[in-house]
Design an enzyme around this catalytic site. Sequence first.
Site, PDB file in Angstrom:
ATOM      1  N   ASP A 225      44.313  49.691  45.164  1.00 45.99           N
ATOM      2  CA  ASP A 225      44.455  48.237  45.116  1.00 45.99           C
ATOM      3  C   ASP A 225      43.585  47.683  43.990  1.00 45.99           C
ATOM      4  O   ASP A 225      42.373  47.894  43.977  1.00 45.99           O
ATOM      5  CB  ASP A 225      43.997  47.709  46.492  1.00 45.99           C
ATOM      6  CG  ASP A 225      44.382  46.277  46.730  1.00 45.99           C
ATOM      7  OD1 ASP A 225      44.890  45.618  45.820  1.00 45.99           O
ATOM      8  OD2 ASP A 225      44.155  45.814  47.877  1.00 45.99           O
ATOM      9  N   ASP A 286      49.946  39.052  48.829  1.00 46.59           N
ATOM     10  CA  ASP A 286      49.988  39.447  50.246  1.00 46.59           C
ATOM     11  C   ASP A 286      50.974  38.642  51.097  1.00 46.59           C
ATOM     12  O   ASP A 286      51.047  37.421  51.002  1.00 46.59           O
ATOM     13  CB  ASP A 286      48.596  39.284  50.880  1.00 46.59           C
ATOM     14  CG  ASP A 286      47.600  40.266  50.306  1.00 46.59           C
ATOM     15  OD1 ASP A 286      47.875  40.849  49.236  1.00 46.59           O
ATOM     16  OD2 ASP A 286      46.539  40.429  50.926  1.00 46.59           O
TER      17      ASP A 286
HETATM   18  C1  GAL Z   1      44.670  42.994  49.153  1.00 38.64           C
HETATM   19  C2  GAL Z   1      45.941  43.771  49.414  1.00 38.64           C
HETATM   20  C3  GAL Z   1      46.120  43.835  50.913  1.00 38.64           C
HETATM   21  C4  GAL Z   1      44.922  44.541  51.538  1.00 38.64           C
HETATM   22  C5  GAL Z   1      43.624  43.867  51.126  1.00 38.64           C
HETATM   23  C6  GAL Z   1      42.407  44.661  51.544  1.00 38.64           C
HETATM   24  O1  GAL Z   1      44.482  42.896  47.775  1.00 38.64           O
HETATM   25  O2  GAL Z   1      47.017  43.143  48.786  1.00 38.64           O
HETATM   26  O3  GAL Z   1      47.340  44.496  51.241  1.00 38.64           O
HETATM   27  O4  GAL Z   1      44.930  45.894  51.140  1.00 38.64           O
HETATM   28  O5  GAL Z   1      43.558  43.676  49.729  1.00 38.64           O
HETATM   29  O6  GAL Z   1      41.207  44.051  51.194  1.00 38.64           O
END
Ligand code: GAL
Length: 460
Positions: A225, A286
């Site tokens: 990520d 998200d």
């Molecule tokens: C976001 C991601 C989410 C989750 C989150 C965790 O950037 O899109 O799906 O993984 O971080 O902190």
Amino acid sequence: MMRLSPSSEGWSGTVTTDWYGDIPMRAVEMKQGVASFLIDNGNPRLPPRQWSARLENGGLHVTGDIWERHVDERVRRGTQADEKRLAFPVAPLPAPATLKPDGLAATPPMGWSSWNRFAAAIDDRTVREIADHLVSSGLRDAGYRFVNIDDGWQGSRSADGTIRPNARFPDMKALTAYVHSKGLKIGIYSSPGPKTCAGFTGSYGHVEQDARTFAEWGFDYLKYDLCSGEGIFRTAAQVKLAYQQMGQALRATGRPIVYSLCQYGRDRVGTWGRDVGGHLWRTTSDIEDKYASMAAIGFDRNGDPANAGPGGWNDPDMLEVGNGGMSEDEYRTHMTLWAMQAAPLMLGNDVRTMSPSTISLLENRGVIAIDQDPLGKQGHRVRKDGDAEIWMKPLADGSSAIALFNRGTEPRDIRLLPEDTGAAPISSLQEVWANAPDNPNRRSWTVPAHGAVLLRVSAR
Ligand code: GAL
């Protein structure tokens, strides 16, 4: 740490942070002992923020904002030793390369992930219980194979740089062995940046080492990520290399590991996700457990179907089915849209406590078969008529899946037109959610508000 120096072109400087390394100051102005400048964290959706540093009582008073932090600090003048100690170690990126397909993810990956329901409050015991319930509920046998730990498992690094889990995960090897013993696979999460989105340790500067650790622990899947990496990898080319670096590192472990790219669909990731070793790539920011969020993503932000197919999939984010924020018809639309688009199906709910309606939404074999169809074609919209949308997905046996969606807030009749299904006359019609044959001459369905009807259509 803040550095500011004059040159013939004016003042310039950097602010060094744990999350983003050295951030260049922009538009520096110096007036009467006050420096004003702009700082941004590389996120294209956030405007740069105004910072200031003023001389006060022999020190410096620094204020500004970055990501979700407000900074208001009184700082002192540092020594050369401080500068050395606080210097951000810059890690090199690899030379561009194209990874060959490795045969994984022939169909869209299916499983469960901790994030949507548990966020960072996830632990060993919950993961084990989730694995148990994937088996006892029948979800494993319906195809949901991965149990993925998202953000929140990380601790600090040991002296030699090896990443360690935090206290909520006492023994990663034992955990992966347990999940494997249930006939399941297990996934983990990291970031190419120094910090993950929830502020845990990322893989920056430790990419190869972390890949080896994940493989040695027994993981089968990695979600990578971007998070704080957006402040360091500021160009599309750098982001791609950062993902390539982990792709190569995973390959080098010799363990088959499904590689999930998460950089929110920027930089046309679908066109290069496979080249860096990715098997799926997020196409959006998200999802939230609300119809408006799910619909905005599912109808309009699922990436170009041309980029999806065996070995590499557009990922419109994980499922929210069963989390309580949508009606049953809305969740049926969620599942139908994801299946029509050959999207990865990652459960985002607490599978230890599911209502019968949630189970039937998640376990419908006909719906899953459309998602997992071996042809691997992502479906697309063929017609839109106000709030009605008709989508089509070609299937391996020559039939097609046709979905009728009602995005409106009142039930409405949706008609199937000859051009929706192609010229050949329809020889059979299956109502997939009901798992029942329908009259092949039927052409109109009443679709509930925010609901969907899913058909499997054969033509002769
Ligand atoms: C976001 C991601 C989410 C989750 C989150 C965790 O950037 O899109 O799906 O993984 O971080 O902190």
